[in-house]
Scaffold this motif. Structure first.
Motif, PDB file in Angstrom:
ATOM      1  N   TRP A 194      -6.978  17.648  23.827  1.00 44.80           N
ATOM      2  CA  TRP A 194      -6.874  17.586  22.367  1.00 44.80           C
ATOM      3  C   TRP A 194      -7.669  16.389  21.863  1.00 44.80           C
ATOM      4  O   TRP A 194      -7.433  15.257  22.282  1.00 44.80           O
ATOM      5  CB  TRP A 194      -5.413  17.429  21.941  1.00 44.80           C
ATOM      6  N   ARG A 195      -8.591  16.628  20.952  1.00 39.21           N
ATOM      7  CA  ARG A 195      -9.283  15.577  20.210  1.00 39.21           C
ATOM      8  C   ARG A 195      -8.619  15.569  18.840  1.00 39.21           C
ATOM      9  O   ARG A 195      -8.663  16.569  18.125  1.00 39.21           O
ATOM     10  CB  ARG A 195     -10.775  15.853  20.149  1.00 39.21           C
ATOM     11  N   THR A 226      -9.536  16.679  11.868  1.00 38.89           N
ATOM     12  CA  THR A 226      -9.852  17.958  12.490  1.00 38.89           C
ATOM     13  C   THR A 226      -9.390  17.864  13.934  1.00 38.89           C
ATOM     14  O   THR A 226      -9.943  17.096  14.725  1.00 38.89           O
ATOM     15  CB  THR A 226     -11.355  18.274  12.428  1.00 38.89           C
ATOM     16  N   VAL A 227      -8.346  18.606  14.252  1.00 40.29           N
ATOM     17  CA  VAL A 227      -7.813  18.637  15.608  1.00 40.29           C
ATOM     18  C   VAL A 227      -8.575  19.705  16.377  1.00 40.29           C
ATOM     19  O   VAL A 227      -8.700  20.845  15.924  1.00 40.29           O
ATOM     20  CB  VAL A 227      -6.303  18.957  15.587  1.00 40.29           C
ATOM     21  N   THR A 228      -9.100  19.327  17.531  1.00 42.89           N
ATOM     22  CA  THR A 228      -9.845  20.257  18.386  1.00 42.89           C
ATOM     23  C   THR A 228      -9.165  20.318  19.737  1.00 42.89           C
ATOM     24  O   THR A 228      -8.856  19.280  20.326  1.00 42.89           O
ATOM     25  CB  THR A 228     -11.302  19.782  18.568  1.00 42.89           C
ATOM     26  N   VAL A 229      -8.919  21.525  20.225  1.00 42.34           N
ATOM     27  CA  VAL A 229      -8.375  21.672  21.569  1.00 42.34           C
ATOM     28  C   VAL A 229      -9.367  22.478  22.409  1.00 42.34           C
ATOM     29  O   VAL A 229      -9.915  23.477  21.947  1.00 42.34           O
ATOM     30  CB  VAL A 229      -6.973  22.337  21.586  1.00 42.34           C
ATOM     31  N   THR A 230      -9.605  21.978  23.615  1.00 40.37           N
ATOM     32  CA  THR A 230     -10.454  22.674  24.579  1.00 40.37           C
ATOM     33  C   THR A 230      -9.595  22.996  25.795  1.00 40.37           C
ATOM     34  O   THR A 230      -9.025  22.092  26.410  1.00 40.37           O
ATOM     35  CB  THR A 230     -11.655  21.804  24.986  1.00 40.37           C
ATOM     36  N   VAL A 231      -9.496  24.289  26.101  1.00 44.89           N
ATOM     37  CA  VAL A 231      -8.737  24.737  27.262  1.00 44.89           C
ATOM     38  C   VAL A 231      -9.717  24.950  28.412  1.00 44.89           C
ATOM     39  O   VAL A 231     -10.754  25.600  28.245  1.00 44.89           O
ATOM     40  CB  VAL A 231      -7.949  26.030  26.966  1.00 44.89           C
ATOM     41  N   THR A 232      -9.383  24.388  29.563  1.00 48.67           N
ATOM     42  CA  THR A 232     -10.188  24.554  30.774  1.00 48.67           C
ATOM     43  C   THR A 232      -9.526  25.611  31.651  1.00 48.67           C
ATOM     44  O   THR A 232      -8.316  25.554  31.891  1.00 48.67           O
ATOM     45  CB  THR A 232     -10.312  23.229  31.536  1.00 48.67           C
ATOM     46  N   THR A 238     -12.530  26.787  23.038  1.00 46.76           N
ATOM     47  CA  THR A 238     -12.233  25.728  22.073  1.00 46.76           C
ATOM     48  C   THR A 238     -11.819  26.308  20.734  1.00 46.76           C
ATOM     49  O   THR A 238     -12.291  27.376  20.345  1.00 46.76           O
ATOM     50  CB  THR A 238     -13.483  24.832  21.884  1.00 46.76           C
ATOM     51  N   ALA A 239     -10.946  25.587  20.032  1.00 49.33           N
ATOM     52  CA  ALA A 239     -10.551  25.947  18.666  1.00 49.33           C
ATOM     53  C   ALA A 239     -10.305  24.664  17.877  1.00 49.33           C
ATOM     54  O   ALA A 239     -10.077  23.597  18.461  1.00 49.33           O
ATOM     55  CB  ALA A 239      -9.296  26.814  18.671  1.00 49.33           C
ATOM     56  N   ASN A 240     -10.355  24.780  16.549  1.00 54.86           N
ATOM     57  CA  ASN A 240     -10.153  23.641  15.639  1.00 54.86           C
ATOM     58  C   ASN A 240      -9.068  23.961  14.636  1.00 54.86           C
ATOM     59  O   ASN A 240      -8.847  25.126  14.294  1.00 54.86           O
ATOM     60  CB  ASN A 240     -11.440  23.339  14.863  1.00 54.86           C
TER      61      ASN A 240
END
Length: 171
Positions: free
Chosen positions: A86-87, A126-132, A152-154
Protein backbone atom coordinates in the motif's frame (compact mmCIF):
# COMPACT_ATOMS: atom_id res chain seq x y z
CA UNK A 1 9.11 -20.03 -53.45
CA UNK A 2 10.43 -22.96 -51.43
CA UNK A 3 12.24 -25.77 -53.22
CA UNK A 4 11.87 -28.30 -50.38
CA UNK A 5 9.21 -30.92 -50.23
CA UNK A 6 7.00 -31.31 -47.13
CA UNK A 7 8.08 -34.14 -44.86
CA UNK A 8 5.74 -36.19 -42.68
CA UNK A 9 7.09 -37.07 -39.27
CA UNK A 10 6.00 -40.46 -38.00
CA UNK A 11 7.28 -39.69 -34.48
CA UNK A 12 7.01 -35.91 -33.92
CA UNK A 13 8.96 -34.39 -31.01
CA UNK A 14 7.07 -33.99 -27.75
CA UNK A 15 5.93 -30.44 -26.98
CA UNK A 16 7.97 -28.51 -24.43
CA UNK A 17 5.91 -28.10 -21.21
CA UNK A 18 7.68 -24.81 -20.38
CA UNK A 19 6.47 -23.33 -23.68
CA UNK A 20 2.92 -24.41 -22.89
CA UNK A 21 3.39 -22.93 -19.40
CA UNK A 22 4.08 -19.51 -20.91
CA UNK A 23 0.87 -19.81 -22.92
CA UNK A 24 -1.06 -20.80 -19.78
CA UNK A 25 0.39 -17.83 -17.88
CA UNK A 26 -0.69 -15.49 -20.68
CA UNK A 27 -4.26 -16.79 -20.22
CA UNK A 28 -4.42 -15.88 -16.52
CA UNK A 29 -6.92 -13.09 -15.95
CA UNK A 30 -5.76 -11.45 -12.74
CA UNK A 31 -8.22 -8.90 -11.33
CA UNK A 32 -7.40 -5.41 -10.18
CA UNK A 33 -7.38 -5.42 -6.38
CA UNK A 34 -10.68 -4.48 -4.77
CA UNK A 35 -9.64 -1.86 -2.21
CA UNK A 36 -11.59 -1.55 1.04
CA UNK A 37 -11.06 0.78 3.99
CA UNK A 38 -12.70 1.49 7.27
CA UNK A 39 -13.93 4.10 7.46
CA UNK A 40 -15.26 3.46 3.97
CA UNK A 41 -13.51 6.07 1.81
CA UNK A 42 -16.47 6.17 -0.60
CA UNK A 43 -18.86 7.23 2.16
CA UNK A 44 -16.88 9.06 4.84
CA UNK A 45 -13.75 11.05 5.46
CA UNK A 46 -10.87 9.61 7.43
CA UNK A 47 -9.80 11.46 10.57
CA UNK A 48 -6.23 12.40 11.38
CA UNK A 49 -4.88 10.22 14.25
CA UNK A 50 -7.67 7.62 13.88
CA UNK A 51 -6.54 4.22 12.50
CA UNK A 52 -7.66 3.24 8.99
CA UNK A 53 -8.16 -0.45 8.23
CA UNK A 54 -6.95 -1.59 4.79
CA UNK A 55 -7.87 -4.80 2.99
CA UNK A 56 -8.25 -6.36 -0.44
CA UNK A 57 -11.58 -8.09 -1.03
CA UNK A 58 -11.65 -11.87 -1.15
CA UNK A 59 -12.78 -12.07 -4.79
CA UNK A 60 -9.75 -10.18 -6.05
CA UNK A 61 -7.38 -12.02 -3.67
CA UNK A 62 -8.46 -15.56 -4.65
CA UNK A 63 -6.11 -17.81 -6.64
CA UNK A 64 -6.60 -18.02 -10.40
CA UNK A 65 -5.69 -20.81 -12.83
CA UNK A 66 -5.48 -21.15 -16.59
CA UNK A 67 -4.61 -24.09 -18.84
CA UNK A 68 -2.93 -24.38 -22.23
CA UNK A 69 -3.09 -27.64 -24.15
CA UNK A 70 -1.97 -29.40 -27.31
CA UNK A 71 -2.92 -32.94 -28.27
CA UNK A 72 -1.50 -35.24 -25.62
CA UNK A 73 -0.44 -32.58 -23.09
CA UNK A 74 -1.83 -29.80 -20.95
CA UNK A 75 -0.14 -27.39 -18.57
CA UNK A 76 -1.92 -25.39 -15.87
CA UNK A 77 -0.57 -22.16 -14.39
CA UNK A 78 -1.85 -21.02 -11.00
CA UNK A 79 -1.40 -17.52 -9.59
CA UNK A 80 -1.65 -17.05 -5.82
CA UNK A 81 -1.73 -13.62 -4.18
CA UNK A 82 1.13 -13.34 -1.72
CA UNK A 83 1.36 -9.71 -0.60
CA UNK A 84 -0.18 -6.28 -0.92
CA UNK A 85 1.94 -3.15 -0.87
CA UNK A 86 0.00 0.00 0.00
CA UNK A 87 1.28 3.45 -0.98
CA UNK A 88 -0.75 5.70 1.26
CA UNK A 89 -0.49 9.02 -0.56
CA UNK A 90 1.62 10.81 2.04
CA UNK A 91 4.89 9.03 1.28
CA UNK A 92 4.25 6.08 3.61
CA UNK A 93 4.36 2.49 2.34
CA UNK A 94 2.78 -0.46 4.16
CA UNK A 95 3.34 -4.12 3.14
CA UNK A 96 0.71 -6.63 4.29
CA UNK A 97 -1.16 -9.73 3.30
CA UNK A 98 -4.82 -9.47 2.34
CA UNK A 99 -5.66 -7.45 5.47
CA UNK A 100 -8.54 -7.94 7.89
CA UNK A 101 -12.13 -7.08 7.09
CA UNK A 102 -13.54 -4.54 9.55
CA UNK A 103 -16.78 -5.83 11.08
CA UNK A 104 -19.57 -3.71 12.59
CA UNK A 105 -19.26 -3.74 16.35
CA UNK A 106 -15.48 -3.46 16.25
CA UNK A 107 -14.14 -0.42 18.10
CA UNK A 108 -13.67 2.20 15.33
CA UNK A 109 -10.62 3.55 17.20
CA UNK A 110 -8.89 0.14 17.17
CA UNK A 111 -6.03 -0.49 14.76
CA UNK A 112 -6.33 -3.34 12.26
CA UNK A 113 -4.62 -6.49 13.51
CA UNK A 114 -3.08 -7.15 10.09
CA UNK A 115 -3.03 -4.08 7.83
CA UNK A 116 -3.72 -0.48 8.63
CA UNK A 117 -2.38 3.02 8.85
CA UNK A 118 -2.85 6.21 10.87
CA UNK A 119 -2.52 9.53 9.07
CA UNK A 120 -0.81 12.39 10.91
CA UNK A 121 -1.92 15.19 8.58
CA UNK A 122 -4.97 16.19 6.57
CA UNK A 123 -5.22 16.16 2.78
CA UNK A 124 -6.56 14.28 -0.19
CA UNK A 125 -4.51 11.12 -0.55
CA UNK A 126 -4.38 8.69 -3.45
CA UNK A 127 -4.07 5.24 -1.92
CA UNK A 128 -2.48 2.71 -4.28
CA UNK A 129 -2.31 -1.01 -3.64
CA UNK A 130 -0.16 -3.40 -5.66
CA UNK A 131 -0.82 -7.11 -5.23
CA UNK A 132 2.05 -9.48 -6.01
CA UNK A 133 1.11 -12.91 -7.37
CA UNK A 134 3.35 -15.99 -7.21
CA UNK A 135 2.85 -18.11 -10.34
CA UNK A 136 3.57 -21.84 -10.55
CA UNK A 137 2.83 -24.27 -13.37
CA UNK A 138 2.46 -28.01 -13.64
CA UNK A 139 1.95 -30.40 -16.56
CA UNK A 140 3.66 -32.69 -19.02
CA UNK A 141 5.47 -34.39 -16.15
CA UNK A 142 7.18 -31.14 -15.15
CA UNK A 143 6.62 -28.19 -12.85
CA UNK A 144 8.10 -24.77 -12.45
CA UNK A 145 7.58 -21.14 -11.61
CA UNK A 146 7.68 -17.90 -13.56
CA UNK A 147 8.52 -14.39 -12.29
CA UNK A 148 5.88 -12.83 -10.06
CA UNK A 149 3.04 -10.84 -11.63
CA UNK A 150 1.42 -7.72 -10.16
CA UNK A 151 -1.93 -5.94 -10.30
CA UNK A 152 -2.65 -2.42 -9.07
CA UNK A 153 -5.60 -0.22 -8.11
CA UNK A 154 -6.06 3.31 -6.70
CA UNK A 155 -8.53 4.94 -4.34
CA UNK A 156 -8.88 8.61 -3.40
CA UNK A 157 -9.04 9.12 0.36
CA UNK A 158 -9.88 12.40 2.07
CA UNK A 159 -8.19 12.85 5.44
CA UNK A 160 -9.56 15.62 7.67
CA UNK A 161 -8.95 17.05 11.11
CA UNK A 162 -11.79 16.99 13.63
CA UNK A 163 -12.26 20.29 15.45
CA UNK A 164 -12.45 20.05 19.23
CA UNK A 165 -14.13 22.32 21.73
CA UNK A 166 -12.90 22.54 25.32
CA UNK A 167 -15.92 23.10 27.57
CA UNK A 168 -14.16 22.43 30.89
CA UNK A 169 -13.42 26.13 31.43
CA UNK A 170 -9.70 25.83 30.80
CA UNK A 171 -9.02 23.27 33.51
Amino acid sequence: MSQTQPMWLTDPPAPDPSVLAQDAVSRLHLPAPGIHTNPDAAQADVLVWVPVWLWVDGLSWASRSATAAVPGMSVTATATAKKAVWRLGDGAVQACGQGSVWRPGTDPRAASPTCGYTYDRAGVMTVTVTVTWAVAWRGGGQAGTVPDLTTTANLPLRVVEAPALNTAGGR
